[in-house]
Design a protein around this motif. Sequence first.
Motif, short mmCIF file in Angstrom:
data_model
loop_
_atom_site.label_atom_id
_atom_site.label_comp_id
_atom_site.label_asym_id
_atom_site.label_seq_id
_atom_site.Cartn_x
_atom_site.Cartn_y
_atom_site.Cartn_z
N VAL A 517 -71.79 -55.55 -31.63
CA VAL A 517 -71.33 -54.18 -31.85
C VAL A 517 -71.64 -53.75 -33.28
O VAL A 517 -71.33 -54.45 -34.24
N SER A 556 -71.55 -50.39 -27.94
CA SER A 556 -72.55 -50.95 -28.84
C SER A 556 -72.35 -50.39 -30.25
O SER A 556 -72.95 -50.87 -31.19
N GLU A 557 -71.51 -49.37 -30.36
CA GLU A 557 -71.25 -48.81 -31.68
C GLU A 557 -69.80 -48.37 -31.78
O GLU A 557 -69.25 -47.78 -30.84
N ILE A 559 -67.12 -46.44 -34.59
CA ILE A 559 -66.93 -45.82 -35.90
C ILE A 559 -65.45 -45.60 -36.13
O ILE A 559 -64.74 -45.14 -35.24
N LEU A 560 -65.03 -45.93 -37.33
CA LEU A 560 -63.64 -45.64 -37.69
C LEU A 560 -63.67 -44.71 -38.89
O LEU A 560 -64.40 -44.96 -39.86
N ARG A 572 -59.40 -41.87 -36.89
CA ARG A 572 -60.16 -41.64 -35.65
C ARG A 572 -60.99 -42.88 -35.40
O ARG A 572 -61.68 -43.36 -36.29
N ILE A 573 -60.91 -43.38 -34.17
CA ILE A 573 -61.74 -44.53 -33.81
C ILE A 573 -62.53 -44.14 -32.58
O ILE A 573 -61.97 -43.71 -31.57
N LYS A 574 -63.83 -44.25 -32.69
CA LYS A 574 -64.68 -43.78 -31.60
C LYS A 574 -65.65 -44.88 -31.21
O LYS A 574 -66.19 -45.57 -32.08
N ASP A 575 -65.81 -45.06 -29.89
CA ASP A 575 -66.83 -46.01 -29.46
C ASP A 575 -67.75 -45.33 -28.46
O ASP A 575 -67.42 -44.25 -27.94
N ASP A 576 -68.88 -45.92 -28.23
CA ASP A 576 -69.83 -45.31 -27.28
C ASP A 576 -69.86 -46.10 -25.98
O ASP A 576 -70.87 -46.18 -25.31
N GLY A 577 -68.71 -46.68 -25.66
CA GLY A 577 -68.64 -47.55 -24.48
C GLY A 577 -68.44 -46.79 -23.18
O GLY A 577 -68.76 -45.61 -23.06
N GLU A 614 -68.54 -41.63 -21.20
CA GLU A 614 -68.65 -40.80 -22.39
C GLU A 614 -68.10 -41.48 -23.64
O GLU A 614 -67.99 -40.85 -24.68
N GLU A 617 -62.53 -41.76 -27.76
CA GLU A 617 -62.12 -41.51 -29.14
C GLU A 617 -60.60 -41.45 -29.17
O GLU A 617 -59.98 -40.74 -28.40
N PHE B 183 -69.53 -37.86 -37.55
CA PHE B 183 -68.75 -38.84 -36.81
C PHE B 183 -69.26 -38.96 -35.38
O PHE B 183 -68.50 -39.12 -34.44
N THR B 185 -71.57 -41.02 -32.59
CA THR B 185 -72.21 -42.31 -32.37
C THR B 185 -73.70 -42.07 -32.08
O THR B 185 -74.11 -40.95 -31.77
#
Lengths: 625, 233
Positions: A517, A556-557, A559-560, A572-577, A614, A617, B183, B185
Amino acid sequence: MMINTHICRWVAVLAIALVLVLAGAVAHAQGDETAWPVALGERFEVAWAPYGEVSAEQVFADTADLGFQPLALPSQLTRSGNDLWLRMRFEPGDWPEDARVLEFPGHLYNDVTTWLKVEGGLIHFQRTGRQASFSGRPVRHADVAINLPEGLSSQSGMLLVRMWVGVPVPFAAKAWSEPAWQRHAFNQRAWMGVFLGGVLVLLVYNLFFGLVLRDRAYFYYVGYLAALTVSVLSYTSLPEEYLFTGGSRRVFTLPLASVAVFFAVMFVNAFLDIRRRQPLAWQLSTAVAVLLLVFGAALALRLPLIPTALSGNVVHACLLLGGLYFLVASLLSWFQGRREARFLAQSMLVLLVCLAAYLAYTYALLPYHPLLLHAVEIGALAEGMLLSLALADRVRVINQQREAAERAAMDAQRFYARKLLLAQEADRERFSGALHDTIGHGMLVLKQNLEKIAAGLAPGQGGSGPTGLREQIDYCTEILDDVRGMSHDLHPHQLRRLGLATAMRTTMERAFANTDVEWNAEIGPVPEGLSDERQITLYRVTQECVNNVLKHAGASEVILLAESSGDAYNVRIKDDGEGFAPERTGDAGLGLAGMRERIRLFGGRFEIHSAPGEGTEVRFGMPLA
Amino acid sequence: MLIERFPAAPYTAGTVSAEPKSILVADDHPIFRQGLKQIIAPLEGLAVVAEAESGDSALAQIRYLKPDYAILDLAMPGMDGLKVLEQAHALHPALKVIIVTSYDDPAYLERALDLGAAAYVVKDSAGENIADCFAAVAAGEIYVSPSMGSRTALKPTLDPVDAAALDSLTPTERTVLAGVANFHTSKEIARDMDISYRTVQNHRANIAEKLHLKGRHQLVRFARANRAALESG
């Protein structure tokens, strides 16, 4: 259950308006008649004689020498211990044309006997009054009235009336034509219908609220108004019409009034919270009210509890005391700023004014007027209505109290939940420290000792393979790493020592260190004002989110982003899962409910944006103050 | 591992000095203090003159004994090692602090070095490293346990990038960077720009190279710092 105050208010106001309109309609119908009734009271002469000493024959023959005097109305004719004799001599033209009913308004005449002698004719004998049987009364649907023969206006003769009255009553005599009397009688009934209907509405309405709100004040009100109404009704002919058809020798007015005042005192005490605010006043008033109830019962059952001669006076005094207490308590409460007391004070004032007006009328201080005759009923109805408004007010008060109680309970719950969380956190910190310092430290010493041994050995001496010394040292290192990891998960020792930003970054680092990741953390400075509890909450939720990403997202990514904005610190915590459908999953899975609750407990906000495919977040934040 | 040279050593290091350098050992575990003393004893020119089992005690002794070195544990009851470090220099500016700890998190290392520690030794390897450590510190260098080296992530400081460097980016790269700044991805950027995920990754790598951004966090940091410029452009 919460009840909308405005609705209560409007229902009460509407009911009152309806009753007033109906009463107005009745009064209007009454005033419609122009010629009738014809007042004949001043035509009478009056005389008194001790009970039963003089007979009608003697009066007719004028042998008793009673000393008849002309009447000047209004006057109060009752003389205790005496029969009241009234005499009217008439000539042709004295009676109005078509007069068919003669009414003596008022219901306090116990026994009324009339002799009508027309010149050259027979004597018409009629008996009526409270003690006369209802079916035997010449005119039934009236307080006290007799029939007049046809063609009386062209005749001369004499009307003799003997009354026996126990209480003060002013005298009035009204002549009615047949149609006018019918209308009048109908109006009397209609008025009673409005009165009883209004009371019934008030009773049902407040009984309902009492049951819904489980508030005693409403039940006392219902008891009060019911007793008051029945007490008022005992002054009408309704009890003889329906209950004591043979004529009633006993009057339950006082016992009923006692019950009413008992409930009134209980009502005002419950409504104004007197028990808590003025314990002494509460004790005294309750004692008097209970005593009154006992006296009333004694009076009704004719128990020799107090001397008969005194009983009426004692009960009267208690009644008056109760009413005054009601008035004074509500006035004082009103002046002390309890606005809901205003209707109580007003209602009791109205009732007392109406009672005073009625009393003034019975003592002939005021002349006869139909409204005065109904003053007590009007007062009772007005009292009921105003108190009903007070109770509508009370719905608001009760609602507010309940809301406050619910809030307090909620606050307490939150307080304990917070305490629990903090205690749990403190425990974890302790375990974490113990783990790190005991097992961790022990392993470290062990490892170093092994290394020392290894250093002292010639190459190849320590053995090789799984049982070799080198292997044991590596194993120690592994355990050490595990213990430190566990310790860190249990409690972020960095949080206190290095601050939230570093702790969050380290969590990301640790979580994704050995994964594919790609992660980024952009963490702005944590403001001074953010309390420790909130920092640890933010940290825990971040940790949970990171774990979710690791376990469920297949991302795979990640972002915090954490930064101050305004007076809050937001993450904010976002993933592309894979994402998920939050509305379908609800808060059930992923520990979302726990996170949300945790954040909420410390006054923060928490939201999730996700959809299948999608990514996810999570946004959460804490206020600074 | 030598990170940088200490700018001005307050004293000259020598293998033989008239008086041994005094050392304070602060650790809440007696066994560990014992072990350290044993390791230090044979070293020439060094003498453990005081022990402390808490941060408060360590600070008090630093104030009155003014030792040359202080070996501080990070995790101590009450005031921890970092707090002692923070305050020690004000009390005794010439003090050289050696952090000896079981925490191998880079964050602690960064913080300790920020606060002016002369050395950071991980307890696992203290036995082997402490002699090297003293030699380095005596020479005015900053010493960090070799085991930290592989895991040391430098604090993500933003190297000053010429704002003009932005001009070297292609419009597509600027769009990608704006996405990063907002922000998004890489997947989101790919979807928004209707290009493949791989392409976005390639763009990101190219941007980092053009802007001389090293390390994984630098790109995001740079993008956010220049968000306004990116959006206006």
